[in-house]
Design a protein around this motif. Structure first.
Motif, PDB file in Angstrom:
ATOM      1  N   GLY A  84       0.820  -1.198   0.000  1.00 16.54           N
ATOM      2  CA  GLY A  84       0.000   0.000   0.000  1.00 16.54           C
ATOM      3  C   GLY A  84       0.856   1.250   0.000  1.00 16.54           C
ATOM      4  N   VAL A  85       0.186   2.382  -0.022  1.00 16.56           N
ATOM      5  CA  VAL A  85       0.876   3.672   0.015  1.00 16.56           C
ATOM      6  C   VAL A  85       0.036   4.658   0.815  1.00 16.56           C
ATOM      7  CG1 VAL A  85      -0.149   4.292  -2.229  1.00 16.56           C
ATOM      8  CG2 VAL A  85       1.815   5.588  -1.382  1.00 16.56           C
ATOM      9  N   PHE A  86       0.718   5.440   1.635  1.00 17.23           N
ATOM     10  CA  PHE A  86       0.130   6.592   2.309  1.00 17.23           C
ATOM     11  C   PHE A  86       0.545   7.817   1.493  1.00 17.23           C
ATOM     12  CE2 PHE A  86       1.065   3.391   5.507  1.00 17.23           C
ATOM     13  CZ  PHE A  86      -0.113   3.316   6.220  1.00 17.23           C
ATOM     14  N   SER A  87      -0.399   8.652   1.122  1.00 19.39           N
ATOM     15  CA  SER A  87      -0.076   9.764   0.224  1.00 19.39           C
ATOM     16  C   SER A  87      -0.741  11.062   0.661  1.00 19.39           C
ATOM     17  CB  SER A  87      -0.512   9.424  -1.205  1.00 19.39           C
ATOM     18  OG  SER A  87      -0.226  10.501  -2.088  1.00 19.39           O
ATOM     19  N   LYS A  88       0.031  12.130   0.609  1.00 22.04           N
ATOM     20  CA  LYS A  88      -0.503  13.456   0.929  1.00 22.04           C
ATOM     21  C   LYS A  88      -1.459  13.925  -0.153  1.00 22.04           C
ATOM     22  CE  LYS A  88       2.362  16.409   2.707  1.00 22.04           C
ATOM     23  NZ  LYS A  88       3.480  17.381   2.866  1.00 22.04           N
ATOM     24  N   GLN A  89      -1.226  13.484  -1.384  1.00 24.75           N
ATOM     25  CA  GLN A  89      -2.034  13.930  -2.520  1.00 24.75           C
ATOM     26  C   GLN A  89      -2.749  12.749  -3.166  1.00 24.75           C
ATOM     27  OE1 GLN A  89       0.636  14.723  -6.090  1.00 24.75           O
ATOM     28  NE2 GLN A  89       2.159  14.745  -4.443  1.00 24.75           N
ATOM     29  N   ASP A  90      -3.739  13.063  -3.985  1.00 24.07           N
ATOM     30  CA  ASP A  90      -4.419  12.019  -4.736  1.00 24.07           C
ATOM     31  C   ASP A  90      -3.458  11.383  -5.724  1.00 24.07           C
ATOM     32  OD1 ASP A  90      -6.889  12.474  -3.525  1.00 24.07           O
ATOM     33  OD2 ASP A  90      -7.415  14.049  -4.968  1.00 24.07           O
ATOM     34  N   ILE A  91      -3.593  10.065  -5.910  1.00 24.37           N
ATOM     35  CA  ILE A  91      -2.862   9.358  -6.959  1.00 24.37           C
ATOM     36  C   ILE A  91      -3.923   8.809  -7.911  1.00 24.37           C
ATOM     37  CG2 ILE A  91      -1.162   7.573  -7.505  1.00 24.37           C
ATOM     38  CD1 ILE A  91      -0.228   7.671  -4.610  1.00 24.37           C
ATOM     39  N   PRO A  92      -4.229   9.526  -8.989  1.00 17.19           N
ATOM     40  CA  PRO A  92      -5.351   9.165  -9.850  1.00 17.19           C
ATOM     41  C   PRO A  92      -5.322   7.725 -10.347  1.00 17.19           C
ATOM     42  CG  PRO A  92      -4.555  11.348 -10.416  1.00 17.19           C
ATOM     43  CD  PRO A  92      -3.573  10.774  -9.433  1.00 17.19           C
TER      44      PRO A  92
END
Length: 290
Positions: A188-196
């Motif tokens: 998985g990934v934790f992201s500050k921004q959307d990853i479309p």
């Protein structure tokens, strides 16, 4: 076997009710609980389940390339080669930095820096990671730190990793190396921004793998398995010295050994370190013992 006994087929039924949309949340809760004593994660980041960490890294690069065609990413010389290989596939150039030369990072201009901690360079926690983060903050370097935690939990010791800096943009993780479940593609990934490119993963995810990952994280404490088998790493290191004259050191990662000697280019990560994957030898030592 215990997962099959739970009749996992029920996870897949009545998808029209949307009950599977939130099926990844238990997995993320389990992972965050599992690492909480070692890793300080950013708060309120978006969470995307992915097929290992490679899908997350690839989609983050694809998104960056779509916004900055022909742009640059930054990596540490000798770090995970996948960053460079995937980036070049999207027409991005790659700038490699000697991790000991902090001043070289001042050239970063609103660009991502991909790095692993513990480090893929030598299989050890990089003791200057926090120093680099502080340097980047103090010098107001406009950088998007994208940290890869693939080795957290695969080490014979756990050291603190502080990712609470506002410079941290994404955090990737997977269970491939921790539990040897590479082909189940659990990550998985934790992201500050959307990853479309990952938005659709609310539906396009492997429910069985996520359930398996949750069960593994609930069954073993962080670092429990590497510490249990650390003696086999030491045994392999000693046998390589006796049989092949190789003076190697144990990495923090159970299945890696390292050397600062200039050995076979096949094992060279950069001008300072060579790294050896000894999983087959550890497996052999384990079976001999059994």
């Amino acid at each position: 076997m215990s997962l099959w006994e739970l009749k996992p087929i029920e996870m897949y039924q009545r998808s029209y009710e949307g009950s599977q949309d939130s099926a990844h949340k238990d997995f993320f809760l389990a992972y965050k609980s599992w690492i909480k004593e070692s890793v300080s994660l950013p708060l309120n980041f978006k969470e995307y389940p992915t097929a290992g960490s490679s899908e997350a890294i690839r989609e983050s690069l694809a998104d960056y390339a779509s916004k900055c065609p022909g742009g640059r990413i930054h990596v540490l010389d000798g770090d995970y080669e996948g960053y460079e290989a995937l980036a070049r596939g999207y027409g991005l150039s790659v700038v490699k930095h000697n991790r000991e030369d902090f001043n070289s990072f001042k050239t970063i201009q609103n660009e991502p820096l991909y790095l692993s901690q513990p480090s893929s360079i030598d299989g050890c926690y990089w003791d200057k990671f926090q120093d680099l983060v502080s340097f980047l903050e103090t010098n107001e370097v406009k950088v998007l730190i994208r940290a890869d935690l693939c080795y957290v939990g695969a080490c014979t010791r756990e050291l603190p990793v502080d990712l609470s800096s506002p410079l941290v943009d994404m955090v990737f993780f997977s269970l491939s190396k921790i539990f040897g479940v590479y082909y189940h593609r659990i990550g998985g990934v934790f992201s500050k921004q959307d990853i479309p490119g990952l938005t659709g993963n609310i539906w396009f995810k492997n429910l069985f793998s996520l359930k398996l990952g949750t069960m593994l994280l609930s069954s073993y404490k962080i670092g429990e398995l590497p510490r249990k088998y650390a003696h086999l790493q030491e045994k392999v290191k000693n046998s390589l010295k006796t049989e092949q004259g190789l003076n190697l050191e144990c990495s923090d990662v159970l299945f890696l050994l390292k050397s600062s000697a200039k050995l076979n280019p096949e094992y060279r990560r950069n001008d300072q370190w060579s790294r050896f994957c000894v999983s087959p030898l550890i497996d052999k030592a384990f079976n001999e013992k059994s």
